[in-house]
Write a protein that holds these residues in place. Structure first.
Motif, PDB file in Angstrom:
ATOM      1  N   GLN A 193       0.843  -1.183   0.000  1.00 27.24           N
ATOM      2  CA  GLN A 193       0.000   0.000   0.000  1.00 27.24           C
ATOM      3  C   GLN A 193       0.887   1.246   0.000  1.00 27.24           C
ATOM      4  OE1 GLN A 193      -2.518   0.362   3.454  1.00 27.24           O
ATOM      5  NE2 GLN A 193      -0.873   1.187   4.710  1.00 27.24           N
ATOM      6  N   VAL A 194       0.297   2.381  -0.356  1.00 27.13           N
ATOM      7  CA  VAL A 194       1.080   3.606  -0.459  1.00 27.13           C
ATOM      8  C   VAL A 194       0.222   4.792  -0.006  1.00 27.13           C
ATOM      9  CG1 VAL A 194       0.406   4.073  -2.867  1.00 27.13           C
ATOM     10  CG2 VAL A 194       2.593   4.908  -1.997  1.00 27.13           C
ATOM     11  N   THR A 195       0.874   5.775   0.579  1.00 28.47           N
ATOM     12  CA  THR A 195       0.209   7.012   0.985  1.00 28.47           C
ATOM     13  C   THR A 195       0.923   8.195   0.358  1.00 28.47           C
ATOM     14  OG1 THR A 195      -0.510   6.070   3.099  1.00 28.47           O
ATOM     15  CG2 THR A 195      -0.474   8.466   2.925  1.00 28.47           C
ATOM     16  N   LEU A 196       0.147   9.051  -0.294  1.00 25.73           N
ATOM     17  CA  LEU A 196       0.681  10.248  -0.939  1.00 25.73           C
ATOM     18  C   LEU A 196       0.131  11.467  -0.223  1.00 25.73           C
ATOM     19  CD1 LEU A 196      -0.019   9.257  -4.666  1.00 25.73           C
ATOM     20  CD2 LEU A 196       1.844   8.518  -3.182  1.00 25.73           C
ATOM     21  N   SER A 197       0.923  12.534  -0.201  1.00 28.45           N
ATOM     22  CA  SER A 197       0.536  13.712   0.555  1.00 28.45           C
ATOM     23  C   SER A 197       0.442  14.951  -0.322  1.00 28.45           C
ATOM     24  CB  SER A 197       1.553  13.950   1.669  1.00 28.45           C
ATOM     25  OG  SER A 197       1.209  15.084   2.433  1.00 28.45           O
ATOM     26  N   CYS A 198      -0.465  15.847   0.048  1.00 27.11           N
ATOM     27  CA  CYS A 198      -0.669  17.083  -0.712  1.00 27.11           C
ATOM     28  C   CYS A 198      -0.944  18.241   0.245  1.00 27.11           C
ATOM     29  CB  CYS A 198      -1.847  16.908  -1.672  1.00 27.11           C
ATOM     30  SG  CYS A 198      -2.362  18.428  -2.511  1.00 27.11           S
ATOM     31  N   SER A 199      -0.189  19.320   0.078  1.00 26.42           N
ATOM     32  CA  SER A 199      -0.456  20.556   0.818  1.00 26.42           C
ATOM     33  C   SER A 199      -0.968  21.599  -0.157  1.00 26.42           C
ATOM     34  CB  SER A 199       0.819  21.056   1.514  1.00 26.42           C
ATOM     35  OG  SER A 199       1.204  20.171   2.527  1.00 26.42           O
ATOM     36  N   PRO A 200      -2.196  22.089   0.032  1.00 27.95           N
ATOM     37  CA  PRO A 200      -2.767  23.034  -0.933  1.00 27.95           C
ATOM     38  C   PRO A 200      -2.187  24.433  -0.768  1.00 27.95           C
ATOM     39  CG  PRO A 200      -4.277  22.722   0.891  1.00 27.95           C
ATOM     40  CD  PRO A 200      -3.128  21.786   1.120  1.00 27.95           C
ATOM     41  N   ILE A 201      -2.522  25.285  -1.703  1.00 23.80           N
ATOM     42  CA  ILE A 201      -2.170  26.698  -1.590  1.00 23.80           C
ATOM     43  C   ILE A 201      -2.870  27.265  -0.351  1.00 23.80           C
ATOM     44  CG2 ILE A 201      -2.501  28.968  -2.672  1.00 23.80           C
ATOM     45  CD1 ILE A 201      -2.211  27.540  -5.384  1.00 23.80           C
ATOM     46  N   SER A 202      -2.178  28.105   0.374  1.00 21.96           N
ATOM     47  CA  SER A 202      -2.746  28.694   1.577  1.00 21.96           C
ATOM     48  C   SER A 202      -4.085  29.370   1.275  1.00 21.96           C
ATOM     49  CB  SER A 202      -1.763  29.721   2.150  1.00 21.96           C
ATOM     50  OG  SER A 202      -2.304  30.345   3.293  1.00 21.96           O
ATOM     51  N   GLY A 203      -5.096  29.012   2.071  1.00 24.36           N
ATOM     52  CA  GLY A 203      -6.421  29.595   1.862  1.00 24.36           C
ATOM     53  C   GLY A 203      -7.345  28.754   0.995  1.00 24.36           C
TER      54      GLY A 203
END
Lengths: 113, 112
Positions: free
Chosen positions: A18-28
């Motif tokens: 299994q795998v986990t991917l991460s995402c941080s959006p643009i602030s706001g």
């Protein structure tokens, strides 16, 4: 303002893992959506989260799941990996306002062997 | 479900030429469209957008045309440069501005 950040950039996994991917959006930006990109199928919508709730879901099996945290960061998980899951996984964030386009990160390249 | 499609998979032009990339969409209720550029190893990058109450919108060296009668979009790039070489996608935005339906993409190759 920092753009959409995805980690890791590259992953190599074997079938069944299994795998986990991460995402941080643009602030706001509170909406985060995920897309799978393959040469054969192009860009396909996986799911979209807003306020920690999945609001929209594409046509993918239940092995694909995600979540969103209170700070709008999101993760997606793929369980029991198959060779066909090899793809570029892209995350996009949006302000959800009229004339506000979705902005993408540079993706995570997943290779399943 | 409904989808957005492209007519030409590859377009080769000379530097300085004008390029035109076409896109057909099928959902007549769609009212917001975006063109993205994707370079190798990167995510799609916003180029220009257009709402259905417009038939033309211009940016820097780019123009998008929308023909609602035949459900057709085009992206025009003026004085194409080698740095414009990339894959271009049109995308249809859902009514909540939260998800996209993409066309298959057109690769633009610009020769010096």
């Amino acid at each position: 303002k920092a753009g959409v950040t995805q980690t890791p950039r590259y992953l190599i996994k074997t079938r069944g893992q299994q795998v986990t991917l991460s995402c941080s959006p643009i602030s706001g930006h509170r909406s985060v959506s995920w897309y799978q990109q393959t040469p054969g199928q192009g860009l396909q919508f996986l799911f979209e989260y807003f306020s920690e709730t999945q609001r929209n879901k594409g046509n993918f099996p239940g092995r694909f799941s995600g979540r969103q945290f209170s700070n709008s960061r999101s993760e997606m998980n793929v369980s029991t990996l198959e060779l066909g899951d090899s793809a570029l996984y892209l995350c996009a964030s949006s302000l959800l306002t009229e004339n506000s386009p979705l902005h993408f990160g540079n993706g995570t390249r997943l290779t399943v062997t | 479900g409904e989808s957005v499609g492209l007519h030409l998979p590859t377009l080769s032009v000379q530097e300085g030429d004008n390029s035109i990339i076409n896109c057909a969409y099928s959902n007549s209720a769609s009212d917001y469209f975006i063109w993205y550029k994707q370079e190798s190893g990167k995510g799609p990058q916003f180029i220009i957008d257009i709402r259905s109450n417009m038939d033309k919108r211009q940016g820097q060296r780019v123009t998008v045309l929308l023909n609602k009668t035949v459900k057709h979009l085009s992206l025009q790039i003026a004085a194409t440069q080698p740095g414009d070489s990339a894959v271009y996608f049109c995308a249809e935005v859902n009514s909540g501005y939260s998800t996209l339906t993409f066309g298959k993409g057109t690769m633009l190759l610009v020769s010096p």
